[in-house]
Structures are given as C-alpha cells and as structure tokens.
Design a protein around this motif. Sequence first.
Motif, PDB file in Angstrom:
ATOM      1  N   LYS A  53     -40.799  -4.868  -6.807  1.00 45.56           N
ATOM      2  CA  LYS A  53     -39.255  -5.322  -7.248  1.00 45.56           C
ATOM      3  C   LYS A  53     -39.254  -6.718  -6.627  1.00 45.56           C
ATOM      4  N   GLU A  54     -39.770  -7.331  -5.665  1.00 45.92           N
ATOM      5  CA  GLU A  54     -39.715  -8.487  -5.178  1.00 45.92           C
ATOM      6  C   GLU A  54     -40.220  -9.689  -6.218  1.00 45.92           C
ATOM      7  N   ASP A  55     -41.292  -8.954  -6.923  1.00 45.38           N
ATOM      8  CA  ASP A  55     -41.922 -10.000  -7.837  1.00 45.38           C
ATOM      9  C   ASP A  55     -40.915 -10.087  -8.993  1.00 45.38           C
ATOM     10  N   MET A  56     -40.327  -8.845  -9.288  1.00 42.07           N
ATOM     11  CA  MET A  56     -39.335  -9.171 -10.417  1.00 42.07           C
ATOM     12  C   MET A  56     -38.008 -10.099  -9.913  1.00 42.07           C
ATOM     13  N   LEU A  57     -37.846  -9.987  -8.880  1.00 43.00           N
ATOM     14  CA  LEU A  57     -36.446 -10.890  -8.535  1.00 43.00           C
ATOM     15  C   LEU A  57     -37.072 -12.093  -8.376  1.00 43.00           C
ATOM     16  N   LEU A  58     -38.213 -12.398  -7.842  1.00 47.02           N
ATOM     17  CA  LEU A  58     -38.859 -13.962  -7.849  1.00 47.02           C
ATOM     18  C   LEU A  58     -38.865 -14.477  -9.149  1.00 47.02           C
ATOM     19  N   PHE A  59     -39.080 -13.798 -10.129  1.00 49.39           N
ATOM     20  CA  PHE A  59     -39.308 -14.264 -11.447  1.00 49.39           C
ATOM     21  C   PHE A  59     -37.861 -14.541 -12.108  1.00 49.39           C
ATOM     22  N   ALA A  60     -36.951 -13.624 -11.689  1.00 50.79           N
ATOM     23  CA  ALA A  60     -35.712 -13.830 -12.217  1.00 50.79           C
ATOM     24  C   ALA A  60     -34.852 -15.202 -11.470  1.00 50.79           C
ATOM     25  N   LEU A  61     -35.214 -15.584 -10.255  1.00 49.38           N
ATOM     26  CA  LEU A  61     -34.708 -16.637  -9.687  1.00 49.38           C
ATOM     27  C   LEU A  61     -35.284 -17.931 -10.274  1.00 49.38           C
ATOM     28  N   GLU A  62     -36.689 -17.728 -10.416  1.00 49.72           N
ATOM     29  CA  GLU A  62     -37.358 -18.919 -11.263  1.00 49.72           C
ATOM     30  C   GLU A  62     -36.641 -19.096 -12.391  1.00 49.72           C
ATOM     31  N   HIS A  63     -36.482 -18.069 -13.459  1.00 51.25           N
ATOM     32  CA  HIS A  63     -35.723 -18.183 -14.493  1.00 51.25           C
ATOM     33  C   HIS A  63     -34.396 -18.959 -14.430  1.00 51.25           C
ATOM     34  N   ILE A  64     -33.676 -18.536 -13.284  1.00 50.55           N
ATOM     35  CA  ILE A  64     -32.354 -19.020 -13.174  1.00 50.55           C
ATOM     36  C   ILE A  64     -32.593 -20.684 -12.676  1.00 50.55           C
ATOM     37  N   SER A  65     -33.475 -20.931 -11.889  1.00 49.19           N
ATOM     38  CA  SER A  65     -33.752 -22.398 -11.526  1.00 49.19           C
ATOM     39  C   SER A  65     -34.269 -23.165 -12.570  1.00 49.19           C
ATOM     40  N   GLN A  66     -34.759 -22.581 -13.345  1.00 50.37           N
ATOM     41  CA  GLN A  66     -35.251 -23.424 -14.835  1.00 50.37           C
ATOM     42  C   GLN A  66     -34.003 -23.611 -15.547  1.00 50.37           C
ATOM     43  N   TYR A  67     -33.441 -22.770 -15.641  1.00 54.39           N
ATOM     44  CA  TYR A  67     -32.271 -22.902 -16.408  1.00 54.39           C
ATOM     45  C   TYR A  67     -31.074 -23.993 -15.869  1.00 54.39           C
ATOM     46  N   VAL A  68     -30.804 -23.838 -14.728  1.00 57.13           N
ATOM     47  CA  VAL A  68     -30.106 -25.136 -14.200  1.00 57.13           C
ATOM     48  C   VAL A  68     -30.770 -26.448 -14.175  1.00 57.13           C
ATOM     49  N   SER A  69     -31.871 -26.323 -13.996  1.00 57.83           N
ATOM     50  CA  SER A  69     -33.001 -27.687 -14.209  1.00 57.83           C
ATOM     51  C   SER A  69     -32.665 -28.357 -15.599  1.00 57.83           C
ATOM     52  N   THR A 122     -39.762 -15.847   0.673  1.00 59.46           N
ATOM     53  CA  THR A 122     -40.414 -16.062  -0.705  1.00 59.46           C
ATOM     54  C   THR A 122     -39.026 -16.898  -1.650  1.00 59.46           C
ATOM     55  N   LEU A 123     -38.131 -15.835  -1.355  1.00 57.00           N
ATOM     56  CA  LEU A 123     -36.827 -16.385  -2.398  1.00 57.00           C
ATOM     57  C   LEU A 123     -36.561 -17.987  -1.947  1.00 57.00           C
ATOM     58  N   ALA A 124     -36.477 -17.937  -0.398  1.00 54.81           N
ATOM     59  CA  ALA A 124     -36.028 -19.242  -0.070  1.00 54.81           C
ATOM     60  C   ALA A 124     -36.735 -20.426  -0.413  1.00 54.81           C
ATOM     61  N   ALA A 125     -38.252 -20.040  -0.378  1.00 53.23           N
ATOM     62  CA  ALA A 125     -39.020 -21.113  -0.747  1.00 53.23           C
ATOM     63  C   ALA A 125     -38.832 -21.615  -2.206  1.00 53.23           C
ATOM     64  N   VAL A 126     -38.679 -20.842  -3.075  1.00 57.01           N
ATOM     65  CA  VAL A 126     -38.266 -21.142  -4.386  1.00 57.01           C
ATOM     66  C   VAL A 126     -36.837 -21.890  -4.379  1.00 57.01           C
ATOM     67  N   LEU A 127     -35.999 -21.493  -3.717  1.00 54.40           N
ATOM     68  CA  LEU A 127     -34.553 -22.125  -3.624  1.00 54.40           C
ATOM     69  C   LEU A 127     -34.951 -23.499  -2.993  1.00 54.40           C
ATOM     70  N   ARG A 128     -35.658 -23.776  -2.161  1.00 52.27           N
ATOM     71  CA  ARG A 128     -35.842 -25.022  -1.552  1.00 52.27           C
ATOM     72  C   ARG A 128     -36.636 -26.136  -2.468  1.00 52.27           C
ATOM     73  N   ASP A 129     -37.369 -25.356  -3.159  1.00 52.11           N
ATOM     74  CA  ASP A 129     -38.048 -26.460  -4.242  1.00 52.11           C
ATOM     75  C   ASP A 129     -37.164 -26.756  -5.172  1.00 52.11           C
ATOM     76  N   THR A 130     -36.451 -25.836  -5.935  1.00 51.53           N
ATOM     77  CA  THR A 130     -35.308 -26.019  -6.861  1.00 51.53           C
ATOM     78  C   THR A 130     -34.318 -27.335  -6.359  1.00 51.53           C
ATOM     79  N   TYR A 131     -34.045 -26.960  -5.194  1.00 51.81           N
ATOM     80  CA  TYR A 131     -32.985 -28.164  -4.605  1.00 51.81           C
ATOM     81  C   TYR A 131     -33.611 -29.465  -4.487  1.00 51.81           C
ATOM     82  N   ALA A 132     -34.859 -29.362  -4.086  1.00 48.58           N
ATOM     83  CA  ALA A 132     -35.636 -30.740  -3.927  1.00 48.58           C
ATOM     84  C   ALA A 132     -35.693 -31.470  -5.229  1.00 48.58           C
ATOM     85  N   LYS A 133     -36.035 -30.620  -6.260  1.00 50.63           N
ATOM     86  CA  LYS A 133     -35.971 -31.226  -7.787  1.00 50.63           C
ATOM     87  C   LYS A 133     -34.672 -31.656  -8.168  1.00 50.63           C
TER      88      LYS A 133
END
Length: 202
Positions: A53-69, A122-133
Amino acid sequence: MPKQVDYDERRRRIAEAVCTLIARSGMEAVSLRDVAAQAEVSMGAVQRCFRTKEDMLLFALEHISQYVSERAGQRIAATSTPQAASTLLAHTLAELALLDDASKTQAHVWLAFVTSAPANDTLAAVLRDTYAKLHDLIAWLVRYGQDTGEILPHLDADHEAQTLLALADGLTVHVLAGSHSPAEAQAVLQRHSDRLLRHGPK
C-alpha cells in the motif's frame, strides 16, 4: 495471443483512483479493494502493479507532484507574448497553489499527503524533493525579472522564493477551508509579486 498490458497506463489509472478516494474521503479511505473498484481493475491487477500500500501511495504522491510541476511549467511554456515578470510570477504561483476548480481534487490530495508526511519518512522525502524543485522554479522567475529589469536587483531570489512558495502553499489551505476564494487568493499572490517590482505595480 495474450493481451498486452500497458503497466505504465494501469499504474497511472490506479494512482488517479487513489487520488479520487483521498479527495473524497481522506487517506484512511485508501484500501486495496476500494482502489481496485475505483480504477475498475481487479485486486490482483493492483497487487501486480504495487507490492505494498505504501508503494501505491508513494506513486500517487509522485503523480500529484508531477502534475503540480508540469502545470507551472506549462504556464511558462504557453507564454507566447511578453508578460510583466510579476504577472508571470503570480500566475505561476496560482498554478502551484492549485486554485482553480480543475485542480481541487489535486489540492485535497496534496494537503492529505502533507499532513501525513511527519509520520512517513518516505512520503516526506518526496515532498521535500518536490518543494525543492518548485523553489528553484520560483527563484528562476525572480531572477528572470531581475534580468529584464522589472524586479528589484538587490533582492535575494532564493529568499523571495521561500516566502512566495510558503505563501502559495498556505493559500491552498485557506481556499480549501473556505476562508479565501480562489480570486482572493490570486489577488494576494499578485500583490506579493507586485512588491518585487522595481517601479511598483502598473
């Protein structure tokens, strides 16, 4: 001959189902069974795409991050005529703040992930990377305005980017809570972009 499965497309479809469920009922609504039903695939199909489930949530977060960028990038790329630096900056910030009706689902999902991040490294790391970009994008826009002579040259682009990104992020919450309308939030972003101008707003 066995039917070929486009796993990338299926993963995107499942990610969108996850986002729909989160926007509708919160993070706790994301179960394997409900995601499969929303995506109109079997539970086995979900499990073949995501180990946990965490893998699925992580991919969904990356999907949203890509959408925003991508939304912010498309705003800049679509500019076919010269615009004032503050206007381009304010409009880009509005894209990042997910203020329009078309982005309401993504805004709900983004906020859900942000509130879950403190308990999930794990989610926090993706968010940090997105915020940095996103920070780098806003800083680039400030420097662009400085290069064209529209934005005050003495300003620190990185410091301004920190402030503007935090403002856009906060306005996302205010709009979702109903304390600001999207138009009011857009006006706030415009005012803060205007204050960077060498000669003030026109």
